[in-house]
Design an enzyme around this catalytic site. Structure first.
Site, PDB file in Angstrom:
ATOM      1  N   ASP A  97       0.920  -1.262   0.084  1.00  0.00           N
ATOM      2  CA  ASP A  97      -0.017   0.048   0.151  1.00  0.00           C
ATOM      3  C   ASP A  97       1.093   1.187  -0.068  1.00  0.00           C
ATOM      4  O   ASP A  97       1.801   1.320  -0.919  1.00  0.00           O
ATOM      5  CB  ASP A  97      -0.861   0.029   1.205  1.00  0.00           C
ATOM      6  CG  ASP A  97      -1.936   1.214   1.353  1.00  0.00           C
ATOM      7  OD1 ASP A  97      -3.024   1.166   0.375  1.00  0.00           O
ATOM      8  OD2 ASP A  97      -1.864   1.895   2.119  1.00  0.00           O
ATOM      9  N   TYR A 203      -1.281  11.328   2.566  1.00  0.00           N
ATOM     10  CA  TYR A 203      -2.266  11.346   1.281  1.00  0.00           C
ATOM     11  C   TYR A 203      -2.079  12.566   0.847  1.00  0.00           C
ATOM     12  O   TYR A 203      -2.152  12.828  -0.492  1.00  0.00           O
ATOM     13  CB  TYR A 203      -3.627  11.240   1.656  1.00  0.00           C
ATOM     14  CG  TYR A 203      -3.708   9.703   2.131  1.00  0.00           C
ATOM     15  CD1 TYR A 203      -4.190   8.903   0.586  1.00  0.00           C
ATOM     16  CD2 TYR A 203      -3.940   8.912   3.306  1.00  0.00           C
ATOM     17  CE1 TYR A 203      -4.503   7.563   0.878  1.00  0.00           C
ATOM     18  CE2 TYR A 203      -3.649   7.643   3.129  1.00  0.00           C
ATOM     19  CZ  TYR A 203      -4.044   6.797   2.058  1.00  0.00           C
ATOM     20  OH  TYR A 203      -4.644   5.365   2.039  1.00  0.00           O
ATOM     21  N   HIS A 263      -7.515  -6.578   0.513  1.00  0.00           N
ATOM     22  CA  HIS A 263      -6.366  -5.416   0.443  1.00  0.00           C
ATOM     23  C   HIS A 263      -5.273  -5.783   1.203  1.00  0.00           C
ATOM     24  O   HIS A 263      -4.128  -5.324   1.139  1.00  0.00           O
ATOM     25  CB  HIS A 263      -6.878  -4.221   0.889  1.00  0.00           C
ATOM     26  CG  HIS A 263      -5.769  -2.767   0.665  1.00  0.00           C
ATOM     27  ND1 HIS A 263      -4.948  -2.764  -0.394  1.00  0.00           N
ATOM     28  CD2 HIS A 263      -5.468  -2.156   1.553  1.00  0.00           C
ATOM     29  CE1 HIS A 263      -4.206  -1.665  -0.362  1.00  0.00           C
ATOM     30  NE2 HIS A 263      -4.596  -1.273   0.988  1.00  0.00           N
TER      31      HIS A 263
END
Length: 286
Positions: A97, A203, A263
């Site tokens: 990730d 982010y 995930h």
């Protein structure tokens, strides 16, 4: 096997590390919404053959959460300086990730420092942006939400368990896969002062990350690459042709979809992931 837990100063921040084993060094980089605890099923297995080093990334867990430095070039430099502090000249690098984004940037910026690269359930930033459409936006809504200054922190404060429960349920093949002690461990990590802000900052570096990725989009990763992903995750395996995506990134490439998996392959299907890692890492002799 005994695990060492320690902090050290590297690249101007205090980094927290879990380490175990001896042998050729392997660095494990976790993703969101996790910490190095994500590797609890890999560390003891890999440590039988390797020196395994699992830091908390900048902004996460017990590592410092400064106001700046979350572009992936700087976060990759965090790992370079960690290696320097530990006197490690070259590594095999495993990233999941967000950690895969750091690891990918590391492999492009510092090819002489990485022997082989594993990227887990990750679509590169440049490709997410390039292919963005309504279906991708629906699955990647949090990419956009997390960009908003201050609001996510205000809404999540005191409700970290609700926020995390959404991700851990929505992102897993078995919605209860991350529960009990594991879930509580993550909740505690994100209740710590600055923890949500640190993850948001990761982010919020998106524009810088995208610019960095576009600048060397034509440069392939030089080392062997293993890309693996959960075949059943709506935002990755179900949404992208992952073998094609990673063929854009690397020529020396192995791609493996993991069935009945979302995930978090390393937590949902640890035995499968450990076998794949041991096989791919086998040529790495340090």
């Amino acid at each position: 096997m005994t695990q060492k837990r320690y902090t050290l100063q590297a690249n101007g921040i205090r980094q927290f590390v879990v380490e175990a084993g001896d042998g050729p060094p392997v660095i494990l980089l976790h993703g969101f919404p996790e910490t190095n605890y994500a590797w609890r099923f890999q560390i003891p297995v890999l440590a039988e053959r390797y020196r395994v080093i699992a830091p908390d990334l900048r902004g996460y867990g017990e590592t410092d959460k400064p106001a700046a430095g979350y572009d992936k070039r700087t976060m990759a430099r965090d790992i370079v300086e960690l290696m320097r502090a530990l006197d490690i000249p070259k590594v095999a690098l495993v990233g999941h990730d967000r950690g895969a984004r750091v690891a990918t940037r590391f492999a492009k910026d510092h090819p002489h420092l990485v022997d082989r690269l594993v990227v887990m359930d990750n679509v590169p930033t440049r490709i997410v942006a390039r292919d963005l459409n309504a279906a991708i936006a629906k699955s990647y809504w949090f990419f956009l939400f997390h960009l908003v200054p201050d609001l996510p922190e205000a809404l999540i404060a005191g409700r970290e368990h609700i926020w995390l429960r959404h991700f851990f349920s929505d992102w897993t093949f078995d919605p209860s896969a991350i529960s009990g002690e594991a879930f509580d461990t993550y909740v505690r990590a994100y209740q710590a002062p600055g923890a949500v802000r640190g993850a948001m900052a990761d982010y919020r570096a998106n524009a810088e990350d995208l610019a960095q990725d576009r600048a060397d989009a034509d440069v392939k990763i030089a080392c062997p690459v293993l890309s693996l992903w959960g075949n059943d995750f709506h935002a990755v395996g179900k949404l992208f042709d992952m073998a094609k995506v990673w063929a854009e990134m690397a020529d020396d490439l192995v791609t493996v979809p993991i069935p009945d998996c979302g995930h978090l392959p390393q937590e949902e299907r640890p035995a499968v992931v450990n076998t794949l890692l041991l096989d791919f890492l086998a040529p790495w002799k340090g």
